[in-house]
Scaffold this motif. Structure first.
Motif, mmCIF file in Angstrom:
data_model
loop_
_atom_site.group_PDB
_atom_site.id
_atom_site.type_symbol
_atom_site.label_atom_id
_atom_site.label_comp_id
_atom_site.label_asym_id
_atom_site.label_seq_id
_atom_site.Cartn_x
_atom_site.Cartn_y
_atom_site.Cartn_z
ATOM 1 N N UNK A 59 0.810 -1.215 0.000
ATOM 2 C CA UNK A 59 0.000 0.000 0.000
ATOM 3 C C UNK A 59 0.844 1.266 0.000
ATOM 4 N N UNK A 60 1.946 1.240 0.700
ATOM 5 C CA UNK A 60 2.733 2.465 0.878
ATOM 6 C C UNK A 60 3.679 2.766 -0.272
ATOM 7 N N UNK A 61 4.225 1.734 -0.931
ATOM 8 C CA UNK A 61 5.325 1.968 -1.864
ATOM 9 C C UNK A 61 5.015 1.602 -3.308
ATOM 10 N N UNK A 62 3.853 1.073 -3.578
ATOM 11 C CA UNK A 62 3.449 0.817 -4.956
ATOM 12 C C UNK A 62 4.205 -0.298 -5.649
ATOM 13 N N UNK A 63 4.830 -1.179 -4.895
ATOM 14 C CA UNK A 63 5.578 -2.290 -5.485
ATOM 15 C C UNK A 63 4.636 -3.431 -5.860
ATOM 16 N N UNK A 64 5.032 -4.209 -6.854
ATOM 17 C CA UNK A 64 4.274 -5.408 -7.181
ATOM 18 C C UNK A 64 4.399 -6.394 -6.023
ATOM 19 N N UNK A 65 3.564 -7.407 -6.038
ATOM 20 C CA UNK A 65 3.567 -8.360 -4.925
ATOM 21 C C UNK A 65 4.926 -9.038 -4.771
ATOM 22 N N UNK A 66 5.537 -9.423 -5.898
ATOM 23 C CA UNK A 66 6.823 -10.119 -5.819
ATOM 24 C C UNK A 66 7.947 -9.192 -5.360
ATOM 25 N N UNK A 67 7.954 -7.949 -5.832
ATOM 26 C CA UNK A 67 8.976 -7.012 -5.373
ATOM 27 C C UNK A 67 8.818 -6.713 -3.889
ATOM 28 N N UNK A 68 7.577 -6.647 -3.422
ATOM 29 C CA UNK A 68 7.346 -6.442 -1.990
ATOM 30 C C UNK A 68 7.891 -7.625 -1.189
ATOM 31 N N UNK A 69 7.664 -8.831 -1.683
ATOM 32 C CA UNK A 69 8.187 -10.027 -1.005
ATOM 33 C C UNK A 69 9.707 -10.019 -0.990
ATOM 34 N N UNK A 70 10.306 -9.611 -2.122
ATOM 35 C CA UNK A 70 11.767 -9.581 -2.188
ATOM 36 C C UNK A 70 12.356 -8.502 -1.280
ATOM 37 N N UNK A 71 11.631 -7.414 -1.061
ATOM 38 C CA UNK A 71 12.101 -6.396 -0.117
ATOM 39 C C UNK A 71 12.158 -6.979 1.294
ATOM 40 N N UNK A 72 11.111 -7.714 1.670
ATOM 41 C CA UNK A 72 11.111 -8.371 2.976
ATOM 42 C C UNK A 72 12.242 -9.396 3.050
#
Length: 249
Positions: A59-72
């Motif tokens: 919600x905050x950073x506009x990343x795709x689901x996979x990019x969000x997972x990779x950030x974590x």
């Protein structure tokens, strides 16, 4: 057991693509910063961390689901490394982002790659030589890392997975202990003196120090000459090492 080879490929970008890449790298770094600050300091488990922050990151950073997972995943990995080395994770720079098969694809027929960025999917042409083409030919890579270098150029570090060949069965085994005084000592008692290569290494270390001092104080042309001399020294050292290795073989 798999072995991984990374092929570094420069990509050609338009001004519009530069803006999208930079926005994606910044969002990825900001997401990592958010995860690191939000998740409990002692938490290193990736799945537990993801359950806490995944929806907020999306919600905050506009990343795709996979990019969000990779950030974590990057925060988790960095924390594990930091814990092992005895320091804390403090900052994430907007210089790279991790991609997988859902966000990255390679196409050999025109030597391009497609990446998911903020604002949509983009395709990039490679600016690579025969060496990279030879490694990528016939491959179907699943993962890559988008990297922005200090000089402002962009690279895609593509990971190629393969299985090493099965070692041939043999009843003959030879152990080799590598060192500096003796460049190699075999388990059957043969010794190969390292005196020659040690002498060359020490000489080259002195010459490199002198060249680096002159390059720091000199003109642009003198720095170019110093770089050429350093390259010659490195080539000479490699030739000598190859000669030693052939003698051992």
């Amino acid at each position: 057991m798999k072995q991984v080879l990374t092929v570094s490929c420069k990509i050609q970008v338009t001004p519009e693509q530069v803006a999208k890449i930079d926005a994606t790298l910044q969002a990825f770094a900001d997401a990592c910063e958010y995860v690191n600050k939000t998740a409990p300091p002692n938490l290193v488990n990736e799945l537990a961390m993801q359950s806490l922050v995944y929806h907020d990151v999306r919600a905050l950073f506009g990343l795709s689901s996979q990019l969000a997972i990779h950030a974590v995943r990057r925060v988790s990995g960095n924390r594990k490394t930091a814990r092992h080395k005895g320091f804390d994770v403090k900052k994430f720079a907007p210089t790279s982002a991790t991609y997988d098969v859902r966000t990255f694809s390679f196409r050999e027929k025109d030597w391009t790659a497609s990446l998911t960025l903020i604002g949509g999917r983009e395709r990039f042409s490679f600016a690579i030589g025969n060496y990279q083409r030879g490694l990528l030919k016939g491959q179907n890579p699943k993962t890559a890392t988008l990297v922005k270098r200090k000089n402002g150029t962009y690279y895609l570090n593509i990971q190629l997975e393969s299985k090493p060949p099965t070692p041939e069965e043999t009843g003959q085994v030879l152990g080799v202990d590598l060192g500096r005084t003796d460049i190699a000592v075999t388990s059957n008692g043969d010794k190969f003196s390292g005196q020659g290569i040690t002498k060359i290494r020490d000489k080259h270390a002195r010459v490199r120090a002198q060249l680096q001092y002159k390059a720091a104080k000199g003109t642009r042309s003198s720095r170019r000459r110093c770089r050429r001399l350093q390259q010659r020294l490195s080539a000479e050292e490699r030739r000598f090492q190859t000669h030693i290795n052939q003698g051992i073989d």
